[in-house]
Design an enzyme around this catalytic site. Structure first.
Site, PDB file in Angstrom:
ATOM      1  CG  ASN A 115      -1.726   1.240   1.392  1.00  0.00           C
ATOM      2  OD1 ASN A 115      -1.855   2.022   0.457  1.00  0.00           O
ATOM      3  ND2 ASN A 115      -2.283   1.441   2.580  1.00  0.00           N
ATOM      4  CE  LYS A 173      -0.075   3.191   4.805  1.00  0.00           C
ATOM      5  NZ  LYS A 173      -0.013   3.298   6.255  1.00  0.00           N
ATOM      6  CG  HIS A 198      -5.849   1.900   5.025  1.00  0.00           C
ATOM      7  ND1 HIS A 198      -5.375   2.814   5.954  1.00  0.00           N
ATOM      8  CD2 HIS A 198      -4.868   0.969   4.900  1.00  0.00           C
ATOM      9  CE1 HIS A 198      -4.160   2.451   6.343  1.00  0.00           C
ATOM     10  NE2 HIS A 198      -3.833   1.338   5.723  1.00  0.00           N
ATOM     11  CD  GLU A 217      -2.907   5.527   6.601  1.00  0.00           C
ATOM     12  OE1 GLU A 217      -1.911   5.164   7.254  1.00  0.00           O
ATOM     13  OE2 GLU A 217      -2.944   5.500   5.354  1.00  0.00           O
ATOM     14  CD  GLU A 263      -3.343  -2.223   7.321  1.00  0.00           C
ATOM     15  OE1 GLU A 263      -2.215  -2.349   6.842  1.00  0.00           O
ATOM     16  OE2 GLU A 263      -4.036  -1.202   7.149  1.00  0.00           O
ATOM     17  N   GLY A 268       2.590   2.147  10.837  1.00  0.00           N
ATOM     18  CA  GLY A 268       3.576   3.218  10.729  1.00  0.00           C
ATOM     19  C   GLY A 268       4.216   3.616  12.046  1.00  0.00           C
ATOM     20  CB  SER A 299       5.106  -1.928  11.721  1.00  0.00           C
ATOM     21  OG  SER A 299       4.622  -0.612  11.950  1.00  0.00           O
TER      22      SER A 299
END
Length: 250
Positions: free
Chosen positions: A10, A12, A95, A97, A167, A173, A213
């Site tokens: 991904n 991003k 996702h 985010e 996730e 991250g 991660s």
């Protein structure tokens, strides 16, 4: 029948079109494998050059998002038919985010999932809990709710082809990785939830990734778990290390 691993990057909001082509050329020889499906999920503006650059390789191209209508007055959105016409095979949906910064809900995730299936796009459906939710002991309840709503009105045949990405939000991250036991526990709970919604055959067929991660170091142990069928990889997918993650078993 053993499920084939699926390892997706991904990207991003990274990589201009010219940078994207350079990265694909660099990664192409490093991600060669017959043991896993390899997907690069790239920003919308990079899709066409990346599809071109990936031709003749084992790399499939995915989008990071899409809208649940096919056309219309939705300035700035991208439709599923635009994606398929450009050569996209996968699309990340929901996702964390997108949920956090762009107000996506379980309901819009469901609409997008249904629309993806309608256009023969494989959805990579994301779920995950925050640190507070984990500390309060509601992780499994929370994720079961996300899965149940995401799969509303999805047929068993469609569900079998879907990909779910677990996730933990607190591990994205941050450099923190869920322990292998934590990751396996939740991925098993997701599979159990799919078995309840459908049946064992559907649950056995669906592929569940871990994301958060993932590194070349953590991938072998994570991917060896019975209910973890690969990874959705963030930062490490933009580096040569992604080749080591893809070839975790070598």
């Amino acid at each position: 029948m053993a499920r084939k691993k699926i390892i997706a990057g991904n990207w991003k909001m990274n990589m201009t079109p010219s940078e994207a082509v350079k990265l694909v050329e660099e990664l192409k020889p490093l991600v060669v494998t017959e043991d896993a499906d390899v997907v690069f999920c790239v920003p919308a503006i990079d899709i066409i050059p990346v599809v071109e650059a990936a031709k003749g390789s084992n790399i499939a191209v995915g989008a990071e998002n899409m809208y649940f209508e096919e056309k219309g007055a939705y300035t700035g959105e991208i439709s599923p038919n635009m994606l398929t016409d450009a050569g996209v095979k996968y699309v990340i949906i929901g996702h964390s985010e997108r949920r956090e910064y762009f107000a996506e809900t379980d309901e819009t995730v469901n609409k997008k999932v249904l629309k993806a299936f309608e256009h023969n796009l494989t959805p990579i459906i994301c779920c995950g809990e925050s640190l507070t939710q984990r500390e309060q002991g509601i992780t499994i309840d929370w994720i079961r709710q996300q899965i149940k709503i995401a799969f509303l009105n999805v047929s068993a045949d469609q569900a079998k082809t879907a990909v779910i990405a677990y996730e933990p939000i607190w591990a994205i991250g941050t450099g923190k990785v869920a322990t292998t036991e934590q990751a396996q526990e939740v991925c098993k709970a997701i599979r159990d939830c799919i078995a309840e919604l459908y049946d064992k055959a559907t649950a056995d067929a669906i592929r569940i990734q871990y994301g958060g991660s993932v590194s070349a170091g953590s991938a072998p142990e994570l991917f060896a778990q019975p209910d973890i069928d690969g990874g959705l990889v963030g930062g490490a997918s933009l580096k040569p290390d992604f080749g080591k993650i893809v070839n975790y078993n070598k």
